[in-house]
Scaffold this motif. Structure first.
Motif, PDB file in Angstrom:
ATOM      1  N   LEU A  36      43.842  40.195  41.969  1.00  0.00           N
ATOM      2  CA  LEU A  36      44.948  39.563  42.669  1.00  0.00           C
ATOM      3  C   LEU A  36      44.879  40.032  44.114  1.00  0.00           C
ATOM      4  O   LEU A  36      45.035  41.220  44.396  1.00  0.00           O
ATOM      5  CB  LEU A  36      46.281  39.959  42.022  1.00  0.00           C
ATOM      6  N   VAL A  82      43.925  44.725  35.976  1.00  0.00           N
ATOM      7  CA  VAL A  82      44.120  43.824  37.115  1.00  0.00           C
ATOM      8  C   VAL A  82      43.959  44.654  38.378  1.00  0.00           C
ATOM      9  O   VAL A  82      44.596  45.691  38.544  1.00  0.00           O
ATOM     10  CB  VAL A  82      45.515  43.154  37.098  1.00  0.00           C
ATOM     11  N   LYS A 103      40.763  41.178  36.150  1.00  0.00           N
ATOM     12  CA  LYS A 103      41.224  40.137  37.061  1.00  0.00           C
ATOM     13  C   LYS A 103      41.474  40.743  38.435  1.00  0.00           C
ATOM     14  O   LYS A 103      41.716  41.936  38.567  1.00  0.00           O
ATOM     15  CB  LYS A 103      42.527  39.508  36.544  1.00  0.00           C
ATOM     16  N   ARG A 152      50.443  36.984  32.109  1.00  0.00           N
ATOM     17  CA  ARG A 152      49.317  36.162  31.620  1.00  0.00           C
ATOM     18  C   ARG A 152      48.196  37.047  31.059  1.00  0.00           C
ATOM     19  O   ARG A 152      47.661  36.791  29.988  1.00  0.00           O
ATOM     20  CB  ARG A 152      48.814  35.277  32.760  1.00  0.00           C
ATOM     21  N   VAL A 153      47.861  38.094  31.784  1.00  0.00           N
ATOM     22  CA  VAL A 153      46.781  38.980  31.355  1.00  0.00           C
ATOM     23  C   VAL A 153      47.170  39.727  30.076  1.00  0.00           C
ATOM     24  O   VAL A 153      46.363  39.845  29.153  1.00  0.00           O
ATOM     25  CB  VAL A 153      46.413  39.978  32.484  1.00  0.00           C
ATOM     26  N   GLU A 159      54.045  35.833  41.739  1.00  0.00           N
ATOM     27  CA  GLU A 159      52.637  35.708  41.355  1.00  0.00           C
ATOM     28  C   GLU A 159      52.161  36.950  40.605  1.00  0.00           C
ATOM     29  O   GLU A 159      51.434  36.846  39.615  1.00  0.00           O
ATOM     30  CB  GLU A 159      51.749  35.513  42.584  1.00  0.00           C
ATOM     31  N   LEU A 160      52.571  38.126  41.076  1.00  0.00           N
ATOM     32  CA  LEU A 160      52.186  39.369  40.429  1.00  0.00           C
ATOM     33  C   LEU A 160      52.718  39.409  38.997  1.00  0.00           C
ATOM     34  O   LEU A 160      51.973  39.661  38.053  1.00  0.00           O
ATOM     35  CB  LEU A 160      52.712  40.572  41.206  1.00  0.00           C
ATOM     36  N   GLU A 179      53.747  36.958  37.105  1.00  0.00           N
ATOM     37  CA  GLU A 179      53.110  35.907  36.287  1.00  0.00           C
ATOM     38  C   GLU A 179      51.703  36.320  35.870  1.00  0.00           C
ATOM     39  O   GLU A 179      51.306  36.105  34.716  1.00  0.00           O
ATOM     40  CB  GLU A 179      53.069  34.582  37.049  1.00  0.00           C
ATOM     41  N   GLU A 180      50.923  36.877  36.788  1.00  0.00           N
ATOM     42  CA  GLU A 180      49.560  37.296  36.464  1.00  0.00           C
ATOM     43  C   GLU A 180      49.555  38.435  35.434  1.00  0.00           C
ATOM     44  O   GLU A 180      48.775  38.439  34.496  1.00  0.00           O
ATOM     45  CB  GLU A 180      48.790  37.714  37.716  1.00  0.00           C
TER      46      GLU A 180
END
Length: 119
Positions: free
Chosen positions: A100, A77, A98, A115-116, A108-109, A111-112
């Motif tokens: 960000l 990321v 990804k 998710r990744v 958000e960080l 969660e990302e």
């Protein structure tokens, strides 16, 4: 718990991100530049590389490329305030990486990242 390598040249940002990810349950090793981060990637296996794109010396894109060569399974990321500029030249990045864009909320960080790693 996931093992994350964080490469960010801004000390305040790096400290803040590392603390937030640790509070979310991740094992985080943080580095101030691409060179020291690459040395860590050569010695250890990480689940995720979280790197700023614009850094002095080895930038985040080169760090990600070299990291992906060392461990193709590692997730990547990019975190940056300059994503459009840094990637506008069509610079090839590792598959599945990804981005960000700063500014972002810590939620958000996390969660990302989650998710990744889960993908």
């Amino acid at each position: 718990m996931s093992k994350i390598l964080l490469a960010e040249d801004d000390e305040m940002m790096r400290t803040f991100l590392a603390a937030s990810l640790k509070r979310a349950g991740h094992d985080v090793q943080d580095f101030e530049d691409g060179e020291t981060a690459l040395n860590a990637l050569e010695r250890e296996v990480f689940d995720l590389l979280l790197t700023d794109i614009v850094m002095p010396g080895i930038d985040g894109i080169e760090l990600a490329r070299r990291g992906a060569e060392l461990d193709p399974a590692m997730k990547i990321v990019f975190i940056t305030g300059f994503a459009a500029v840094a990637l506008a030249s069509g610079t090839p990045t590792p598959a599945g990486a990804k981005i960000l864009s700063k500014p972002f909320h810590l939620r958000e960080l996390v969660e990302e990242v989650d998710r990744v790693i889960a993908a």
